[in-house]
Motif scaffolding. Structure first.
Motif, PDB file in Angstrom:
ATOM      1  N   ALA A 185       1.679   6.742 -10.077  1.00  8.48           N
ATOM      2  CA  ALA A 185       0.668   6.112  -9.395  1.00  8.48           C
ATOM      3  C   ALA A 185       0.189   4.921 -10.436  1.00  8.48           C
ATOM      4  CB  ALA A 185      -0.324   6.922  -9.290  1.00  8.48           C
ATOM      5  N   ASP A 237      -1.598  -1.001  -4.104  1.00 10.30           N
ATOM      6  CA  ASP A 237      -2.488  -0.490  -4.112  1.00 10.30           C
ATOM      7  C   ASP A 237      -1.962   1.144  -3.615  1.00 10.30           C
ATOM      8  OD1 ASP A 237      -4.432  -2.377  -4.255  1.00 10.30           O
ATOM      9  OD2 ASP A 237      -4.902  -2.654  -1.991  1.00 10.30           O
ATOM     10  N   VAL A 238      -2.653   2.047  -4.624  1.00  9.48           N
ATOM     11  CA  VAL A 238      -2.288   3.334  -4.416  1.00  9.48           C
ATOM     12  C   VAL A 238      -3.166   4.488  -4.138  1.00  9.48           C
ATOM     13  CG1 VAL A 238      -0.844   5.214  -5.870  1.00  9.48           C
ATOM     14  CG2 VAL A 238      -0.523   2.759  -6.426  1.00  9.48           C
ATOM     15  N   VAL A 239      -3.092   4.967  -3.201  1.00  6.26           N
ATOM     16  CA  VAL A 239      -4.198   5.939  -2.587  1.00  6.26           C
ATOM     17  C   VAL A 239      -3.335   7.266  -2.994  1.00  6.26           C
ATOM     18  CG1 VAL A 239      -5.058   7.399  -0.598  1.00  6.26           C
ATOM     19  CG2 VAL A 239      -4.742   4.537  -0.503  1.00  6.26           C
ATOM     20  N   TYR A 240      -4.278   8.217  -3.924  1.00  6.74           N
ATOM     21  CA  TYR A 240      -3.748   9.400  -4.246  1.00  6.74           C
ATOM     22  C   TYR A 240      -4.537  10.578  -3.449  1.00  6.74           C
ATOM     23  CZ  TYR A 240      -2.524  13.488  -6.946  1.00  6.74           C
ATOM     24  OH  TYR A 240      -1.793  14.696  -7.401  1.00  6.74           O
ATOM     25  N   THR A 241      -4.055  11.570  -2.923  1.00  3.94           N
ATOM     26  CA  THR A 241      -4.863  12.675  -2.278  1.00  3.94           C
ATOM     27  C   THR A 241      -5.052  13.778  -2.706  1.00  3.94           C
ATOM     28  OG1 THR A 241      -2.800  13.417  -1.027  1.00  3.94           O
ATOM     29  CG2 THR A 241      -4.226  11.523   0.098  1.00  3.94           C
ATOM     30  N   ARG A 295     -10.318   9.955  -1.554  1.00  2.75           N
ATOM     31  CA  ARG A 295     -10.010  10.881  -0.359  1.00  2.75           C
ATOM     32  C   ARG A 295     -10.006  12.290  -0.995  1.00  2.75           C
ATOM     33  NH1 ARG A 295      -7.531   8.318   3.979  1.00  2.75           N
ATOM     34  NH2 ARG A 295      -7.910  10.123   5.261  1.00  2.75           N
ATOM     35  N   ILE A 296      -9.584  12.349  -2.528  1.00  2.00           N
ATOM     36  CA  ILE A 296      -9.461  13.739  -3.258  1.00  2.00           C
ATOM     37  C   ILE A 296     -10.803  14.477  -2.953  1.00  2.00           C
ATOM     38  CG2 ILE A 296      -9.275  14.669  -5.267  1.00  2.00           C
ATOM     39  CD1 ILE A 296      -7.593  12.480  -6.110  1.00  2.00           C
ATOM     40  N   GLY A 302      -3.462  -4.433  -8.956  1.00  3.88           N
ATOM     41  CA  GLY A 302      -3.282  -3.046  -8.404  1.00  3.88           C
ATOM     42  C   GLY A 302      -4.480  -2.189  -8.339  1.00  3.88           C
ATOM     43  N   ALA A 303      -4.323  -1.023  -7.700  1.00  4.74           N
ATOM     44  CA  ALA A 303      -5.522  -0.338  -7.344  1.00  4.74           C
ATOM     45  C   ALA A 303      -5.106   1.286  -7.269  1.00  4.74           C
ATOM     46  CB  ALA A 303      -6.658  -0.610  -6.455  1.00  4.74           C
ATOM     47  N   ILE A 304      -5.920   2.237  -7.933  1.00  7.50           N
ATOM     48  CA  ILE A 304      -5.586   3.654  -7.506  1.00  7.50           C
ATOM     49  C   ILE A 304      -6.949   3.925  -6.792  1.00  7.50           C
ATOM     50  CG2 ILE A 304      -5.597   5.807  -8.381  1.00  7.50           C
ATOM     51  CD1 ILE A 304      -3.436   5.110 -10.687  1.00  7.50           C
ATOM     52  N   LEU A 305      -6.585   4.490  -5.477  1.00 14.37           N
ATOM     53  CA  LEU A 305      -7.811   4.799  -4.634  1.00 14.37           C
ATOM     54  C   LEU A 305      -7.943   6.145  -4.378  1.00 14.37           C
ATOM     55  CD1 LEU A 305      -6.707   2.028  -2.180  1.00 14.37           C
ATOM     56  CD2 LEU A 305      -8.285   1.779  -3.746  1.00 14.37           C
ATOM     57  N   GLU A 343      -4.826   5.406   6.459  1.00 19.31           N
ATOM     58  CA  GLU A 343      -4.702   4.362   5.340  1.00 19.31           C
ATOM     59  C   GLU A 343      -3.470   3.337   5.646  1.00 19.31           C
ATOM     60  OE1 GLU A 343      -6.729   4.230   3.076  1.00 19.31           O
ATOM     61  OE2 GLU A 343      -7.611   5.915   2.729  1.00 19.31           O
ATOM     62  N   ILE A 385     -11.116   7.969   7.587  1.00 20.86           N
ATOM     63  CA  ILE A 385     -11.584   7.536   6.030  1.00 20.86           C
ATOM     64  C   ILE A 385     -10.495   6.359   5.711  1.00 20.86           C
ATOM     65  CG2 ILE A 385     -11.802   8.257   3.781  1.00 20.86           C
ATOM     66  CD1 ILE A 385     -11.877  11.295   4.672  1.00 20.86           C
ATOM     67  N   ARG A 386     -11.105   5.343   5.343  1.00 19.65           N
ATOM     68  CA  ARG A 386     -10.049   4.355   4.837  1.00 19.65           C
ATOM     69  C   ARG A 386     -10.526   3.670   3.434  1.00 19.65           C
ATOM     70  NH1 ARG A 386      -6.051   1.311   7.347  1.00 19.65           N
ATOM     71  NH2 ARG A 386      -5.635  -0.715   5.998  1.00 19.65           N
ATOM     72  N   ARG A 429       0.898  -1.405   0.006  1.00 21.76           N
ATOM     73  CA  ARG A 429      -0.048  -0.178   0.058  1.00 21.76           C
ATOM     74  C   ARG A 429       0.927   1.402  -0.006  1.00 21.76           C
ATOM     75  NH1 ARG A 429      -5.441  -0.402   1.478  1.00 21.76           N
ATOM     76  NH2 ARG A 429      -5.637   1.726   2.585  1.00 21.76           N
TER      77      ARG A 429
END
Lengths: 135, 318
Positions: free
Chosen positions: A25, A34-38, B102-103, B96-99, A54, B116-117, A6
């Motif tokens: 990303a 798994d990539v969280v982009y803010t 949150r934006i 894989g994933a792009i999450l 996260e 937030i998760r 992650r």
């Protein structure tokens, strides 16, 4: 079964370019992470809170504005306050060589400048996580 | 520096205190579904049941994320602590994933009362993430009054969220189909509350009317008639009605209608957990059968029966 690595990718400060971080990303997604982009214009406080919630293996911060020596000390301090000092912090972007040394002295695990090939990023991050151990 | 492993059972009391680090780490353990975490997750299940769990689902682009972001703000203003489980799809190729949910929730980034998760589906079906049910329990025990589950954008029959939430909100957007869409079976049937989003658009009245027509003669389920609400996240309109409907539905669940619902959710949970344990045991043991099956020397029914028999000790044809 191994869990996907992650990663949280963040843009901190005022620079408005996120083409690079989006390419990274996608590269990481295609490597099975798994990539969280803010999104753009986050503060160190926001980024650290998000990374803790996260529970990411890696916090990657992309900077093109030259404020790395202000931003990273803050990030490292906030992570320690949140009991998350074992999170791997990686910097990306454009910066002078002497700043790279300064960031590593702060505990930033890796600094990847603009000419780093995507495959090298994947390899380096995977190695860092393997060395660190499971969440 | 190699990180120290914190046993999951040690995280439980820290989750109860609501420590963000412990809550986040416990969620990771649930996602990893390691047997090490089972005792802790079992303890958390028994402590949970206080939060109002609200599932928000709908087709891609129907406005779920924007609605959830605004709803979080309104619930916070009303004094509730709110958690969001935001689910995005995993790549069918790389895994894989792009999450990116949150934006849209940036205004809550520094709010201590919001957790937030982001979760990836990791091959789970029904618009849900694997381990989502455990994650909801963790957030419940951590003291969040409302837990919102935002599913991935779903098609027409991904209805699993209804088995995970007390209240299911189905979001429809104007302009996505004719009135026949509204009478089809599937996702629209699981709604406890129907929301038509983007009601700042002129064609939204048509969607509202279609939905209301469809539901007019529907018998109440567990003593509840799903309302149809118009809402505009852009203008911030309709959220009082939505929060009111959520509260009324929760009250209705406290009555006799809620018993059937809770039993259905528990039965689903039991089946899911048994599936997880079985699949884990089968993993790696099916290789011989797979080869025979691929070569069409064996059939799937015989091969699967034999695989199951090896675990249960049942006689052939049982």
């Amino acid at each position: 079964m191994g869990q996907p690595i992650r990663v949280l990718l963040a843009k901190v400060g005022l620079d408005g370019h996120d083409r690079g971080v989006k390419v990274v990303a996608r590269t990481l997604r295609d490597a099975g992470m798994d990539v969280v982009y803010t999104g753009l214009h986050r503060t160190p406080e926001e980024v650290v809170r998000a990374a803790v919630q996260e529970d990411v293996d890696i916090l990657g911060v992309s900077l093109l504005s030259g404020v790395q020596l202000t931003v990273f000390p803050k990030i490292m301090r906030l992570l320690a306050e949140q009991q998350a000092e074992d999170m791997i912090v990686v910097a990306g972007g454009v910066m002078p060589d002497e700043d790279v040394e300064a960031l590593k002295a702060l505990g930033v695990a890796e600094v990847m400048l603009q000419d780093t090939p995507p495959a090298a990023i994947v390899e380096r991050l995977t190695h860092l996580v393997e060395a660190r151990g499971a969440r | 520096m190699r990180r120290a492993f914190i046993p999951s059972t040690d995280l439980v009391p820290r989750v109860e205190k609501g420590e963000p680090f412990a809550v986040a780490r416990m969620i990771s353990r649930a996602e990893a579904s390691s047997s090490e975490a089972r005792e802790a997750l079992g303890a958390l299940y028994r402590k949970a049941g206080r939060a109002h769990v609200v599932g928000v689902t709908g087709v891609p682009g129907s406005g779920k994320s924007t609605l959830v972001a605004t709803l979080v703000a309104r619930l916070r203003a009303a004094g509730a602590r709110v958690a969001v489980v935001a689910i995005d799809p995993s790549s069918p190729y790389s895994g894989g994933a792009i999450l990116g949910d949150r934006i849209r929730m940036q205004e809550h980034a520094l709010d201590e009362g919001v957790f937030i998760r982001s979760m990836a589906t990791h091959g789970a079906m029904g618009g849900m993430a694997h381990a989502c049910l455990d994650v909801v329990d963790i957030l419940d025990v951590a003291g969040y009054d409302t837990v919102l589950i935002e599913t991935v954008g779903v098609g027409q029959d991904e209805v699993e969220v209804a088995n995970a939430s007390d209240t299911t909100v189905v979001v429809s957007a104007p302009g996505l189909g004719d009135e026949v869409q509204a009478i089809k079976a599937g996702i629209l049937e699981i709604a406890d509350i129907h929301v038509v989003s983007k009601c700042d658009r002129p064609d939204s009245n048509r969607t509202l009317t279609d939905l209301k027509m469809m539901l007019k003669d529907a018998p109440p389920r567990d003593g509840w008639r799903p309302p149809v609400l118009g809402l505009s996240s852009l203008r911030g309109e309709g959220f009082e009605d939505l929060m009111d409907a959520m509260a009324r539905h929760r009250e209705a669940l406290a009555g006799p209608g809620g018993v059937a619902r809770r039993r259905a959710i528990a039965a689903f949970r039991l089946r899911k957990t048994a599936e997880t344990i079985l699949i884990e045991r089968f993993r790696g043991r099916e290789q011989g059968s797979v080869d025979a099956l691929a070569a069409r020397q064996q059939d799937p029914y015989a091969a699967a029966s034999e695989l199951v028999r090896n675990f249960t000790g049942e006689k052939a044809d049982a």
